[in-house]
Design an enzyme around this catalytic site. Structure first.
Site, short mmCIF file in Angstrom:
data_model
loop_
_atom_site.label_atom_id
_atom_site.label_comp_id
_atom_site.label_asym_id
_atom_site.label_seq_id
_atom_site.Cartn_x
_atom_site.Cartn_y
_atom_site.Cartn_z
N ARG A 180 0.89 -1.09 -0.17
CA ARG A 180 0.07 -0.10 0.20
C ARG A 180 1.04 1.14 -0.05
O ARG A 180 2.15 1.08 0.42
CB ARG A 180 -0.79 0.10 1.37
CG ARG A 180 -1.65 -1.44 1.43
CD ARG A 180 -1.78 -1.41 2.90
NE ARG A 180 -2.43 -2.95 3.34
CZ ARG A 180 -3.36 -3.20 3.37
NH1 ARG A 180 -4.60 -2.31 3.44
NH2 ARG A 180 -3.93 -4.42 3.60
N ASP A 249 -3.59 3.90 3.57
CA ASP A 249 -3.52 2.53 3.85
C ASP A 249 -4.41 1.56 2.82
O ASP A 249 -4.12 0.39 2.79
CB ASP A 249 -3.60 2.31 5.12
CG ASP A 249 -4.96 2.55 5.88
OD1 ASP A 249 -5.17 3.77 5.57
OD2 ASP A 249 -5.75 1.70 6.18
P1 AMP Z 1 -9.92 -0.25 7.68
O1 AMP Z 1 -10.43 0.59 8.37
O2 AMP Z 1 -10.59 -1.76 7.49
O3 AMP Z 1 -8.95 -0.06 6.74
O4 AMP Z 1 -8.79 -0.88 9.06
C1 AMP Z 1 -8.03 0.09 9.57
C2 AMP Z 1 -7.00 -0.47 10.53
O5 AMP Z 1 -7.67 -1.28 11.62
C3 AMP Z 1 -6.18 -1.66 9.97
O6 AMP Z 1 -5.10 -1.64 10.61
C4 AMP Z 1 -7.08 -2.95 10.45
O7 AMP Z 1 -6.33 -4.05 10.54
C5 AMP Z 1 -7.53 -2.74 11.72
N1 AMP Z 1 -8.88 -3.27 12.28
C6 AMP Z 1 -9.71 -2.98 11.63
N2 AMP Z 1 -10.62 -3.90 12.23
C7 AMP Z 1 -10.08 -4.50 13.36
C8 AMP Z 1 -10.32 -5.67 14.27
N3 AMP Z 1 -11.62 -6.15 14.52
N4 AMP Z 1 -9.47 -6.21 15.11
C9 AMP Z 1 -8.30 -5.61 14.97
N5 AMP Z 1 -7.67 -4.56 14.05
C10 AMP Z 1 -8.72 -4.15 13.20
MG MG Z 2 -7.73 -0.91 5.41
#
Ligand code: AMP
Ligand code: MG
Length: 485
Positions: A180, A249
């Protein structure tokens, strides 16, 4: 003849310096059930479908496929413009499958338990959002838009706690890589210049081998990423796709769409459309996506300036030039695409006036984006649609016809071109919700399978697609999507 499942995994990412990943295994779950397997994708990957069906354990993280050395990847990112450390907090890369055609693709489990990057999160995912990711990514693939894909969904037999308890699930994602913009930002912020260079060289080898011998391969890298991003976002705009969370990201260097949290398709044409519940400022609104692509590209450029020239001040004007070119590249991609949507073969300068006029009319009359182009393609106009009743549209239509008459192409050729660029259907929000609801509440997967089937070729214009062209009654005015659920 019995065939084994033909996993052919490599783990090249682990030849990068150790800061880029953590060795971590998926956390086993209670009672895995494989509820969805993407058979055509499995075939492309060289996997044996019958064998895979017997192995829910692999898609739930209870067992590793042969050759897998699982890791979580480290990355950082600007989330709504705030820079922070992130990483795979609920995903594990099982390895890179080398397909029978020799392609290298990441096989990743999402929702597979906590990792060193989980922060406060539980590492898990709920069934609804994982099905949503499956549907939306496969729909994008059907639309011929670069995207990571979904190989499988398995339920875990455990529940995940959100506002209420939901059934837990894991989606298996297939991507040409998960590198990314945020991976480069991570390297620049927390690694050495050697770490950063190792990542850039790895990325060039994996995605852009042709630029390896260029005078300044890192400047070429920036140009290539810019090209792919401009092409990708233009494709989004041309079908009304709203990503919803274009944090750095979530921008893949490969130029694929990744991260299907809060994405949704626009109904009536309105540049300010936002569905994501957390995007209160409209930062990632439909009309802002091209600019945000440029903003993210600038963050990428900043993180590799030092590779472009060890004196960053000298690298700056070179990078700036590329970022300025991105705007033109995007415009070109978008205009070429919209010309095709209108059946225009060769460009003429004042096409932009014709295009702008149509979009303005659509916005003014709150016309459905997909269905307007569908009507133009079929040359059939529903009298109940306000746009089509208007005098201004009728005038525009005549100008458009005059423009088409200037070409040598026949009416059939024009229509053929339009059909291949105007999807008859998109994954309408109410249809996606209906499919998820049936699956989650009643374990009825037929609604989803039918939806996936019509979305697999949205340019087919078949009769069974017609019911899916119907717009939601209120244009989804109150529809909201959620991130990280
Ligand atoms: P995203 O909004 O999906 O791009 O996620 C942003 C960050 O939050 C990334 O580092 C994900 O791995 C982390 N993340 C999202 N949901 C969870 C979860 N349920 N447990 C741990 N990390 C999470
Ligand atoms: Mg993400």
């Amino acid at each position: 003849m019995t065939k084994h499942n033909e996993w052919n995994l490599d783990n090249s990412y682990q030849r990068l310096p150790g800061i880029f990943y953590s060795r971590v295994s998926p956390v086993a779950v209670k009672a895995p059930i494989l509820i969805k397997l993407n058979e055509s994708l499995a075939k492309e990957l060289g996997l044996d479908i019958e064998e895979l069906k017997k192995e829910p354990d692999i898609f739930a993280g209870n067992q590793l496929p042969e050759g897998s050395v699982p890791i979580a990847q480290a990355y950082a990112g600007h989330q709504f413009a705030n820079f922070t450390m992130l990483g795979d907090g609920r995903a594990v890369l099982l390895g890179e499958q080398i397909t029978p055609e020799g392609r290298r693709v990441d096989i990743q489990l999402k929702g597979s338990g906590r990792t060193p990057y989980s922060r406060g999160g539980d590492g898990r995912a709920a069934l609804g959002p994982m099905l949503r990711e499956y549907i939306m990514s496969e729909a994008m693939h059907g639309l011929n838009i670069p995207t990571n894909r979904s190989l499988a969904v398995a339920t875990t037999g455990e529940s995940v706690q959100r506002e209420i308890d939901f059934p837990g699930a894991i989606v298996t994602r297939v991507a040409s890589s998960h590198i990314r913009v945020g991976t480069f930002q991570f390297a620049r912020q927390w690694g050495t210049v050697d770490d950063l260079r190792a990542l850039a060289d790895y990325t060039i080898d994996r995605h852009f081998p042709d630029i390896k011998e260029d005078d300044n391969p890192y400047l070429s890298l920036l140009k290539e990423v810019s090209k792919r991003q401009a092409a990708l976002i233009a494709k989004w705009q041309l079908v009304g796709f709203i990503h919803g969370v274009m944090n750095t990201d979530n921008m893949a260097i490969s130029g694929e769409t990744i991260d299907y949290g809060p994405c949704a398709f626009m109904n009536s044409y309105d540049k300010s459309t936002v569905f994501s519940s957390i995007d209160v400022q409209g930062r990632y609104a439909y009309g802002n996506q091209p600019d945000i692509g440029g903003w993210n590209l600038a963050r990428f450029a900043e993180s590799i300036l030092i590779l472009i020239n060890e004196d960053e001040q000298k690298a700056l004007p070179l990078a700036k030039e590329v970022i300025e070119e991105y705007v033109q590249l995007y415009d070109q991609n978008y205009l070429n695409g919209i010309r095709k949507k209108l059946g225009i073969v060769k460009e003429k300068e004042d096409d932009t006036v014709l295009i702008r006029r149509l979009l303005d009319l659509m916005e003014q009359h709150k016309a459905d984006f997909t269905n307007t182009f569908r009507a133009l393609t079929l040359d059939q106009f529903d009298d109940n649609i306000r746009l089509f009743q208007s005098k201004a549209f009728k005038e525009w239509y005549q100008q458009w016809q005059d423009r088409l008459d200037e070409q040598n192409e026949s009416k059939e050729q024009v229509q053929q071109l339009m059909r291949t660029h105007n999807p008859s259907i998109i994954p309408r929000n109410h249809r996606v919700e209906e499919a998820i609801e049936a699956a989650v509440s009643e374990a009825d997967y037929q609604v989803m399978d039918q939806l996936l089937s019509v979305l697999s070729n949205p340019y087919a214009y078949t009769a069974d697609q017609e019911p899916y062209t119907i717009e939601p009654p209120d244009s989804d005015d109150n529809y909201q999507t959620f991130c990280g659920t």
